[in-house]
Design a protein around this motif. Structure first.
Motif, short mmCIF file in Angstrom:
data_model
loop_
_atom_site.label_atom_id
_atom_site.label_comp_id
_atom_site.label_asym_id
_atom_site.label_seq_id
_atom_site.Cartn_x
_atom_site.Cartn_y
_atom_site.Cartn_z
N MET A 9 0.85 -1.17 0.00
CA MET A 9 0.00 0.00 0.00
C MET A 9 0.90 1.23 0.00
O MET A 9 1.83 1.32 0.77
N GLN A 10 0.61 2.15 -0.88
CA GLN A 10 1.40 3.37 -1.00
C GLN A 10 0.90 4.39 0.01
O GLN A 10 -0.29 4.66 0.11
N VAL A 11 1.82 4.96 0.78
CA VAL A 11 1.47 5.94 1.81
C VAL A 11 2.19 7.24 1.49
O VAL A 11 3.39 7.25 1.22
N THR A 12 1.43 8.34 1.50
CA THR A 12 2.02 9.66 1.29
C THR A 12 1.74 10.52 2.51
O THR A 12 0.79 10.27 3.25
N GLU A 13 2.56 11.52 2.71
CA GLU A 13 2.38 12.42 3.84
C GLU A 13 1.81 13.74 3.33
O GLU A 13 2.35 14.36 2.43
N GLU A 14 0.68 14.15 3.92
CA GLU A 14 0.03 15.39 3.54
C GLU A 14 0.56 16.53 4.38
O GLU A 14 1.35 16.33 5.31
N ASP A 15 0.08 17.74 4.08
CA ASP A 15 0.42 18.90 4.90
C ASP A 15 -0.09 18.66 6.31
O ASP A 15 -1.17 18.13 6.52
N GLY A 16 0.68 19.06 7.28
CA GLY A 16 0.27 18.88 8.67
C GLY A 16 0.69 17.54 9.24
O GLY A 16 0.33 17.21 10.36
N GLY A 17 1.41 16.72 8.47
CA GLY A 17 1.92 15.45 8.98
C GLY A 17 0.95 14.30 8.92
O GLY A 17 1.25 13.22 9.42
N ARG A 18 -0.21 14.48 8.30
CA ARG A 18 -1.18 13.38 8.19
C ARG A 18 -0.72 12.40 7.11
O ARG A 18 -0.15 12.80 6.11
N LEU A 19 -1.03 11.13 7.33
CA LEU A 19 -0.68 10.10 6.35
C LEU A 19 -1.92 9.74 5.55
O LEU A 19 -3.03 9.68 6.06
N ASN A 20 -1.73 9.50 4.26
CA ASN A 20 -2.81 9.11 3.37
C ASN A 20 -2.38 7.84 2.64
O ASN A 20 -1.34 7.81 1.99
N ALA A 21 -3.18 6.78 2.78
CA ALA A 21 -2.83 5.48 2.19
C ALA A 21 -3.68 5.22 0.95
O ALA A 21 -4.88 5.45 0.94
N PHE A 22 -3.04 4.75 -0.10
CA PHE A 22 -3.71 4.41 -1.34
C PHE A 22 -3.56 2.90 -1.57
O PHE A 22 -2.46 2.37 -1.51
N ALA A 23 -4.67 2.24 -1.88
CA ALA A 23 -4.63 0.80 -2.13
C ALA A 23 -3.98 0.53 -3.48
O ALA A 23 -4.04 1.34 -4.39
N LYS A 24 -3.38 -0.66 -3.61
CA LYS A 24 -2.84 -1.07 -4.90
C LYS A 24 -3.99 -1.54 -5.77
O LYS A 24 -4.82 -2.34 -5.35
N GLU A 25 -4.06 -1.03 -6.98
CA GLU A 25 -5.12 -1.43 -7.89
C GLU A 25 -4.65 -2.61 -8.73
O GLU A 25 -3.47 -2.71 -9.07
N PRO A 26 -5.58 -3.53 -9.08
CA PRO A 26 -5.19 -4.68 -9.89
C PRO A 26 -4.85 -4.26 -11.31
O PRO A 26 -5.30 -3.22 -11.79
N ARG A 27 -4.04 -5.06 -11.98
CA ARG A 27 -3.69 -4.78 -13.37
C ARG A 27 -4.91 -4.92 -14.26
O ARG A 27 -5.78 -5.74 -14.02
N MET A 28 -4.97 -4.09 -15.29
CA MET A 28 -6.08 -4.16 -16.24
C MET A 28 -5.82 -5.27 -17.24
O MET A 28 -4.68 -5.50 -17.65
N VAL A 29 -6.89 -5.96 -17.63
CA VAL A 29 -6.80 -7.00 -18.64
C VAL A 29 -7.53 -6.50 -19.87
O VAL A 29 -8.71 -6.16 -19.80
#
Length: 54
Positions: free
Chosen positions: A1-21
């Protein structure tokens, strides 16, 4: 899972999406017709039950 840090130190997690067929032209999934028939039968059965109750 990709995690980025927003302004103010909050963490935002993005789920991995499946590959397109990519499907070829005219190619259909195998269970599509059976799912359609099963759904139609289910609707007809529910209508019959509703008519029987009323």
């Amino acid at each position: 899972m990709q995690v980025t840090e927003e302004d103010g130190g909050r963490l935002n997690a993005f789920a991995k999406e499946p590959r397109m067929v990519v499907m070829e032209e005219g190619e259909t999934p195998g269970g599509n017709r059976m799912l359609l028939i099963g759904g139609a039968l289910l609707v007809l059965a529910l209508v019959a039950v509703a008519a029987g109750i009323s």
